[in-house]
Design a protein around this motif. Structure first.
Motif, PDB file in Angstrom:
ATOM      1  N   VAL A  25      61.370 -15.824  12.553  1.00  0.00           N
ATOM      2  CA  VAL A  25      60.563 -16.774  13.282  1.00  0.00           C
ATOM      3  C   VAL A  25      59.167 -16.115  13.372  1.00  0.00           C
ATOM      4  O   VAL A  25      59.219 -14.840  13.350  1.00  0.00           O
ATOM      5  CB  VAL A  25      61.129 -16.851  14.629  1.00  0.00           C
ATOM      6  CG1 VAL A  25      62.704 -17.712  14.360  1.00  0.00           C
ATOM      7  CG2 VAL A  25      61.083 -15.610  15.459  1.00  0.00           C
ATOM      8  N   ARG A  26      58.325 -16.937  13.817  1.00  0.00           N
ATOM      9  CA  ARG A  26      56.812 -16.875  13.855  1.00  0.00           C
ATOM     10  C   ARG A  26      56.646 -15.690  15.415  1.00  0.00           C
ATOM     11  O   ARG A  26      57.351 -16.271  16.265  1.00  0.00           O
ATOM     12  CB  ARG A  26      55.941 -17.765  13.997  1.00  0.00           C
ATOM     13  CG  ARG A  26      55.563 -18.479  12.826  1.00  0.00           C
ATOM     14  CD  ARG A  26      55.061 -17.880  11.636  1.00  0.00           C
ATOM     15  NE  ARG A  26      53.825 -17.575  12.288  1.00  0.00           N
ATOM     16  CZ  ARG A  26      52.671 -18.174  11.754  1.00  0.00           C
ATOM     17  NH1 ARG A  26      52.793 -19.312  10.835  1.00  0.00           N
ATOM     18  NH2 ARG A  26      51.447 -17.783  11.880  1.00  0.00           N
ATOM     19  N   THR A  27      55.914 -14.822  15.172  1.00  0.00           N
ATOM     20  CA  THR A  27      55.797 -13.849  16.511  1.00  0.00           C
ATOM     21  C   THR A  27      54.187 -13.811  16.973  1.00  0.00           C
ATOM     22  O   THR A  27      53.986 -13.309  17.657  1.00  0.00           O
ATOM     23  CB  THR A  27      56.413 -12.432  16.205  1.00  0.00           C
ATOM     24  OG1 THR A  27      55.742 -12.010  15.124  1.00  0.00           O
ATOM     25  CG2 THR A  27      57.723 -12.633  15.976  1.00  0.00           C
ATOM     26  N   ASP A  28      53.482 -14.571  16.178  1.00  0.00           N
ATOM     27  CA  ASP A  28      51.921 -14.231  16.398  1.00  0.00           C
ATOM     28  C   ASP A  28      51.260 -15.698  16.764  1.00  0.00           C
ATOM     29  O   ASP A  28      50.109 -15.628  16.599  1.00  0.00           O
ATOM     30  CB  ASP A  28      51.383 -13.873  14.994  1.00  0.00           C
ATOM     31  CG  ASP A  28      51.533 -14.837  13.731  1.00  0.00           C
ATOM     32  OD1 ASP A  28      52.470 -15.777  14.012  1.00  0.00           O
ATOM     33  OD2 ASP A  28      50.878 -14.845  12.789  1.00  0.00           O
ATOM     34  N   LEU A  29      51.963 -16.423  17.348  1.00  0.00           N
ATOM     35  CA  LEU A  29      51.586 -17.844  17.765  1.00  0.00           C
ATOM     36  C   LEU A  29      50.357 -17.868  18.618  1.00  0.00           C
ATOM     37  O   LEU A  29      49.483 -18.566  18.534  1.00  0.00           O
ATOM     38  CB  LEU A  29      52.661 -18.777  18.024  1.00  0.00           C
ATOM     39  CG  LEU A  29      53.621 -19.209  17.066  1.00  0.00           C
ATOM     40  CD1 LEU A  29      54.680 -20.048  17.625  1.00  0.00           C
ATOM     41  CD2 LEU A  29      53.011 -19.782  15.685  1.00  0.00           C
ATOM     42  N   GLU A  30      50.618 -16.868  19.550  1.00  0.00           N
ATOM     43  CA  GLU A  30      49.533 -16.834  20.888  1.00  0.00           C
ATOM     44  C   GLU A  30      48.185 -16.256  20.339  1.00  0.00           C
ATOM     45  O   GLU A  30      47.314 -16.397  21.032  1.00  0.00           O
ATOM     46  CB  GLU A  30      50.120 -16.059  21.806  1.00  0.00           C
ATOM     47  CG  GLU A  30      51.489 -16.663  22.643  1.00  0.00           C
ATOM     48  CD  GLU A  30      51.920 -15.609  23.625  1.00  0.00           C
ATOM     49  OE1 GLU A  30      52.039 -16.031  24.735  1.00  0.00           O
ATOM     50  OE2 GLU A  30      52.259 -14.540  23.409  1.00  0.00           O
ATOM     51  N   SER A  31      48.293 -15.767  19.203  1.00  0.00           N
ATOM     52  CA  SER A  31      46.889 -15.435  18.578  1.00  0.00           C
ATOM     53  C   SER A  31      46.145 -16.661  18.304  1.00  0.00           C
ATOM     54  O   SER A  31      44.820 -16.567  18.283  1.00  0.00           O
ATOM     55  CB  SER A  31      46.868 -14.544  17.231  1.00  0.00           C
ATOM     56  OG  SER A  31      47.509 -15.330  16.218  1.00  0.00           O
ATOM     57  N   SER A  32      46.687 -17.719  18.066  1.00  0.00           N
ATOM     58  CA  SER A  32      45.640 -19.092  17.757  1.00  0.00           C
ATOM     59  C   SER A  32      45.913 -20.214  18.658  1.00  0.00           C
ATOM     60  O   SER A  32      44.962 -21.076  18.673  1.00  0.00           O
ATOM     61  CB  SER A  32      45.974 -19.260  16.184  1.00  0.00           C
ATOM     62  OG  SER A  32      45.731 -18.405  15.401  1.00  0.00           O
ATOM     63  N   ILE A  33      46.927 -20.182  19.280  1.00  0.00           N
ATOM     64  CA  ILE A  33      47.381 -21.426  20.107  1.00  0.00           C
ATOM     65  C   ILE A  33      47.823 -21.117  21.648  1.00  0.00           C
ATOM     66  O   ILE A  33      48.388 -20.161  21.797  1.00  0.00           O
ATOM     67  CB  ILE A  33      48.647 -22.144  19.554  1.00  0.00           C
ATOM     68  CG1 ILE A  33      48.440 -22.345  17.971  1.00  0.00           C
ATOM     69  CG2 ILE A  33      49.142 -23.165  20.328  1.00  0.00           C
ATOM     70  CD1 ILE A  33      47.597 -23.624  17.877  1.00  0.00           C
ATOM     71  N   PRO A  34      47.174 -21.772  22.620  1.00  0.00           N
ATOM     72  CA  PRO A  34      47.498 -21.212  23.860  1.00  0.00           C
ATOM     73  C   PRO A  34      48.760 -21.756  24.316  1.00  0.00           C
ATOM     74  O   PRO A  34      48.994 -23.142  23.924  1.00  0.00           O
ATOM     75  CB  PRO A  34      46.306 -21.762  24.732  1.00  0.00           C
ATOM     76  CG  PRO A  34      45.765 -23.085  24.070  1.00  0.00           C
ATOM     77  CD  PRO A  34      45.820 -22.548  22.150  1.00  0.00           C
ATOM     78  N   LYS A  35      49.547 -21.041  24.939  1.00  0.00           N
ATOM     79  CA  LYS A  35      50.887 -21.568  25.427  1.00  0.00           C
ATOM     80  C   LYS A  35      51.572 -22.162  24.189  1.00  0.00           C
ATOM     81  O   LYS A  35      52.003 -23.497  24.357  1.00  0.00           O
ATOM     82  CB  LYS A  35      50.734 -22.643  26.584  1.00  0.00           C
ATOM     83  CG  LYS A  35      50.204 -21.974  27.846  1.00  0.00           C
ATOM     84  CD  LYS A  35      50.218 -22.647  29.078  1.00  0.00           C
ATOM     85  CE  LYS A  35      49.604 -22.249  30.232  1.00  0.00           C
ATOM     86  NZ  LYS A  35      49.643 -23.206  31.352  1.00  0.00           N
ATOM     87  N   PRO A  36      51.867 -21.429  23.178  1.00  0.00           N
ATOM     88  CA  PRO A  36      52.364 -22.248  21.836  1.00  0.00           C
ATOM     89  C   PRO A  36      54.093 -22.492  22.280  1.00  0.00           C
ATOM     90  O   PRO A  36      54.699 -23.377  21.796  1.00  0.00           O
ATOM     91  CB  PRO A  36      52.476 -20.943  21.018  1.00  0.00           C
ATOM     92  CG  PRO A  36      52.428 -19.707  21.644  1.00  0.00           C
ATOM     93  CD  PRO A  36      51.574 -20.363  22.696  1.00  0.00           C
ATOM     94  N   TYR A  37      54.650 -22.080  23.190  1.00  0.00           N
ATOM     95  CA  TYR A  37      56.154 -22.362  23.792  1.00  0.00           C
ATOM     96  C   TYR A  37      56.250 -23.752  24.533  1.00  0.00           C
ATOM     97  O   TYR A  37      57.123 -24.193  24.691  1.00  0.00           O
ATOM     98  CB  TYR A  37      56.723 -21.075  24.737  1.00  0.00           C
ATOM     99  CG  TYR A  37      55.802 -20.990  25.774  1.00  0.00           C
ATOM    100  CD1 TYR A  37      55.654 -21.779  27.022  1.00  0.00           C
ATOM    101  CD2 TYR A  37      54.838 -19.712  25.892  1.00  0.00           C
ATOM    102  CE1 TYR A  37      54.739 -21.512  28.134  1.00  0.00           C
ATOM    103  CE2 TYR A  37      53.905 -19.590  26.816  1.00  0.00           C
ATOM    104  CZ  TYR A  37      53.900 -20.352  27.807  1.00  0.00           C
ATOM    105  OH  TYR A  37      52.923 -20.279  29.171  1.00  0.00           O
ATOM    106  N   MET A  38      55.028 -24.230  25.069  1.00  0.00           N
ATOM    107  CA  MET A  38      54.921 -25.464  25.624  1.00  0.00           C
ATOM    108  C   MET A  38      54.936 -26.663  24.681  1.00  0.00           C
ATOM    109  O   MET A  38      54.068 -26.764  23.969  1.00  0.00           O
ATOM    110  CB  MET A  38      53.668 -25.628  26.627  1.00  0.00           C
ATOM    111  CG  MET A  38      53.674 -26.945  27.475  1.00  0.00           C
ATOM    112  SD  MET A  38      52.156 -26.715  28.703  1.00  0.00           S
ATOM    113  CE  MET A  38      50.869 -27.135  27.333  1.00  0.00           C
ATOM    114  N   ALA A  39      56.124 -27.398  24.957  1.00  0.00           N
ATOM    115  CA  ALA A  39      56.039 -28.678  23.978  1.00  0.00           C
ATOM    116  C   ALA A  39      54.944 -29.645  24.466  1.00  0.00           C
ATOM    117  O   ALA A  39      54.846 -29.930  25.656  1.00  0.00           O
ATOM    118  CB  ALA A  39      57.363 -29.389  24.248  1.00  0.00           C
ATOM    119  N   ARG A  40      54.371 -30.314  23.254  1.00  0.00           N
ATOM    120  CA  ARG A  40      53.136 -31.250  23.738  1.00  0.00           C
ATOM    121  C   ARG A  40      53.633 -32.649  23.595  1.00  0.00           C
ATOM    122  O   ARG A  40      54.326 -33.127  22.502  1.00  0.00           O
ATOM    123  CB  ARG A  40      52.069 -31.005  22.415  1.00  0.00           C
ATOM    124  CG  ARG A  40      51.012 -29.954  22.637  1.00  0.00           C
ATOM    125  CD  ARG A  40      51.572 -28.571  22.924  1.00  0.00           C
ATOM    126  NE  ARG A  40      50.043 -27.620  22.780  1.00  0.00           N
ATOM    127  CZ  ARG A  40      50.283 -26.282  23.040  1.00  0.00           C
ATOM    128  NH1 ARG A  40      51.739 -25.743  23.126  1.00  0.00           N
ATOM    129  NH2 ARG A  40      49.413 -25.632  23.125  1.00  0.00           N
TER     130      ARG A  40
END
Length: 240
Positions: A25-40
């Motif tokens: 799974v991706r572990t670097d999402l927060e480097s580009s996206i704010p709150k990547p865990y939050m469903a849009r």
């Protein structure tokens, strides 16, 4: 808040479960996206497009509703079989496939979206209730309310994109649908393969890959708009 440095607490692969290493799974999402865990609810972003597709108007609809709204030819919030047929023709499918799509899709999804318990022979799909049509054995990119899960979208590529990080081959798409299978969910197995197979046919590039951008556009419906404009332009040129 203190961040844990326990390697077990932060591990994304377990030695006794080899599949967790095979499908990272991706572990670097927060480097580009704010709150990547939050469903849009209304945008479909990815690592390269933090704001999704701003030129694609949400009109207050969920991402899942936007996906379906392209087929609503008269913008009345209802998709009838003949509108599904027209939409498939607009994005480049043949007459026979479009006829089958109009029948099968509306037959499968009409009743769950109806505002009453009485079936309709016209097989309308009510966009307001399209979240009720989410089936198992999918990628999980839509949640049960029709929001878009960035984490699950990116994980499709980290888990199955072995040839390239931002595109999938037909074999990798097949592996993804196999990996998403839920026990005894035969309808979901078939639906997943048909959906992704149809997308591959219509949106693969010249090298036989299905790009990340095409897949992102599938979820918010912007891909359909682009394909329809492209096909309309080709038809206009042929008339000249």
């Amino acid at each position: 808040m203190e961040i844990s440095d326990d390697p077990v607490a932060m591990a994304t692969a377990a030695p006794m479960a080899p599949v967790t290493a095979q499908r990272p799974v991706r572990t670097d999402l927060e480097s580009s996206i704010p709150k990547p865990y939050m469903a849009r609810a209304m945008a479909a972003p990815d690592m390269e497009h933090p704001d999704g597709a701003p030129e694609h108007k949400a009109h207050g609809m969920s991402v899942l509703q936007q996906h379906v709204a392209f087929f609503d030819q008269n913008n009345d919030g209802i998709v009838y079989p003949w509108e599904t047929y027209t939409g498939f023709r607009d994005i480049g499918f043949g007459i026979l496939f479009s006829l089958l799509a109009g029948l099968v899709i509306n037959l499968a999804f009409s009743y769950p979206t109806l505002p009453s318990y009485i079936p309709s022979l016209l097989l309308p799909i009510y966009i307001a209730n399209i979240h009720k049509c989410k089936h198992p054995s999918d990628s999980g990119t839509y949640d049960t309310e029709g929001r878009y899960s960035l984490v699950n979208f990116e994980n499709m590529f980290s888990k199955y994109g072995k040839t390239a990080p931002d595109k999938l081959t037909l074999r990798e798409l097949w592996n993804m649908t196999e990996g998403n299978r839920v026990t005894l969910d035969i309808l979901g197995w078939v639906a997943g393969k048909l959906e992704w197979g149809a997308l591959y046919i219509i949106a693969k590039d010249d090298e036989g890959f299905l790009s990340k951008e095409a897949m992102r556009g599938l979820f918010d419906g912007s891909l359909f708009d682009n394909l329809a404009k492209k096909n309309a332009s080709i038809k206009d040129k042929k008339k000249i």
